[in-house]
Design an enzyme around this catalytic site. Structure first.
Site, short mmCIF file in Angstrom:
data_model
loop_
_atom_site.label_atom_id
_atom_site.label_comp_id
_atom_site.label_asym_id
_atom_site.label_seq_id
_atom_site.Cartn_x
_atom_site.Cartn_y
_atom_site.Cartn_z
N SER A 139 0.86 -1.19 0.00
CA SER A 139 0.00 0.00 0.00
C SER A 139 0.89 1.23 0.00
O SER A 139 2.05 1.17 0.44
CB SER A 139 -0.86 0.01 1.27
OG SER A 139 -1.48 1.27 1.45
N TYR A 152 -1.59 -0.62 10.58
CA TYR A 152 -1.89 -0.98 9.19
C TYR A 152 -0.71 -0.64 8.28
O TYR A 152 -0.22 -1.49 7.52
CB TYR A 152 -3.16 -0.28 8.70
CG TYR A 152 -3.43 -0.59 7.24
CD1 TYR A 152 -3.82 -1.85 6.84
CD2 TYR A 152 -3.22 0.38 6.25
CE1 TYR A 152 -4.01 -2.16 5.50
CE2 TYR A 152 -3.42 0.09 4.90
CZ TYR A 152 -3.82 -1.19 4.53
OH TYR A 152 -3.99 -1.49 3.20
#
Ligand code: NDP
Ligand code: 8X3
Length: 254
Positions: A139, A152
Site C-alpha cells: 500500500s 496498518y
C-alpha cells in the site's frame, strides 16, 4: 496448457476483480480463496464457463489450514505459477494510544503472518513452474504515514520489504516478485475498516474519483503477463486526485 493463478481474498475488491481479469484472458486456471464460502461459489459459477476454477474456503491466519489447502490442490491447480497475496485489511483509524489490541493482532495476523504462510506453502510449486510471479498487495501506507495508520501502515511496510527480500532468495529460480502499492481505491476496504459503517465508508470516496478494483486488477494482470525476464519490483498507483500534503506541525495554543 493454461497457467494457474492462486488468489487470496478473492471474495471482494481487488481479489474478485483479479479473478475476473484472469478469467477473461482465457489462459489461466484459477484457485480462488477467502473466508466467505457463498461468495466463492458465486464467483465460481460466474467464471467457470470461461476457465477452470477451484475454490477453497481459507482464513490465511490459520497456518495449518493454509498448508492443508495447498496440499489438497488437485491437478492441474497444484501447478501454481502465480500467487496474488491480496487478502488483507485495515481495522480502525484511532490513534495508537486508544487502539484496540485485538484489531492490531488481526491486522498483523492477516497482513503479515498470512502473507508469509501462503507464500511459504506455495513457493516450492511456484519455483517448480519456474517463470511465475508472486504479487503482494502492499500500500502507499507502507511509505507515507498518516494519523491512525499506525499498525496498518507498518504491516504494509512489512509486505514491501518481504517482497524485496524474497527477490534476493529467489534470484536464479526465474520466479518474479512484485509489491503493488495502491492509494485510495474504492472497495469494501473502508466498510471493513469502519466496522460496517456504510456512511463513514462512503464519505472516504465521495467526490474523490478513487481508483477502482478493476484498475488494480488490470495492473496485477499486466505485471503477471510481462515477458519472463522482466521484474517490476514495486509499483505505486494513486488516483489523479490524490497527492501528498504538508508535514504537520503542532503549535502551542496562543
Ligand atoms: P476488500 O475489503 O474489498 O477485500 C479484502 C479481501 O480480503 C476480501 O476478499 C476478504 O475476504 C479477504 N480477507 C480479509 N481477511 C482475510 C483472512 N483472514 N483470510 C482470508 N481472506 C481474508 O479490500 P481490497 O480489495 O481493497 O483490499 C485488498 C488488499 O489490498 C488488502 O491487502 C488491502 O490492504 C490492500 N490495499 C487496499 C487499498 C484500498 O484503498 N482499497 C489500497 C492499498 C492496499 P473474506 O472476508 O471473505 O475472507
Ligand atoms: C489503503 C490505502 O491510504 O487508506 O492501503 O491506507 S490507505
Amino acid at each position: 496448457m493454461p497457467n494457474t493463478v492462486f488468489i487470496t481474498g478473492a471474495t471482494a475488491g481487488f481479489g474478485a476483480a483479479c479473478a475476473r481479469q484472469f478469467a477473461a484472458a482465457g489462459c489461466w486456471n484459477l484457485v480462488l480463496t477467502g473466508r466467505r464460502a457463498e461468495r466463492l461459489e458465486e464467483l465460481k459459477a460466474e467464471l467457470s464457463p470461461k476457465c477452470a476454477v477451484h475454490t477453497a474456503v481459507l482464513d490465511v491466519r490459520d497456518r495449518d489450514a493454509v498448508a492443508a489447502v495447498v496440499a489438497a490442490l488437485p491437478e492441474p491447480f497444484s501447478r501454481v505459477h502465480t500467487l496474488v497475496n491480496n487478502a488483507g485489511l485495515a481495522l480502525g483509524l484511532n490513534p495508537a494510544q486508544t487502539c484496540d489490541l485485538d484489531d492490531w493482532d488481526q491486522m498483523i495476523d492477516t497482513n503479515v503472518k498470512g502473507v508469509t504462510y501462503v507464500t511459504r506453502a506455495l513457493l516450492p510449486a511456484i519455483i517448480k513452474e519456474g517463470t511465475g510471479t508472486v504479487i503482494n498487495l502492499a500500500s502507499i501506507a507502507a511509505h507515507y504515514p498518516y494519523p491512525g495508520g499506525n499498525v496498518y501502515g507498518a504491516t504494509k511496510a512489512f509486505v514491501r520489504q518481504f517482497s524485496y527480500n524474497l527477490r534476493c532468495d529467489l534470484v536464479g529460480t526465474g520466479v518474479r516478485v512484485t509489491a503493488i502499492e495502491p492509494g485510495l481505491c474504492e472497495s469494501e476496504f473502508s466498510l471493513v475498516r469502519f466496522g460496517g459503517d456504510a456512511e463513514r465508508a462512503a464519505a472516504v470516496y465521495k467526490g474523490a474519483h478513487p481508483l477502482t478494483a478493476d484498475d488494480i486488477a488490470g495492473t496485477i494482470f499486466w505485471v503477471a503477463s510481462l515477458p519472463k525476464h522482466v521484474n517490476i519490483n514495486c509499483l505505486e498507483v494513486m488516483p489523479v486526485t490524490q497527492s501528498w500534503s504538508a508535514l504537520n506541525v503542532h503549535r502551542d495554543a496562543e
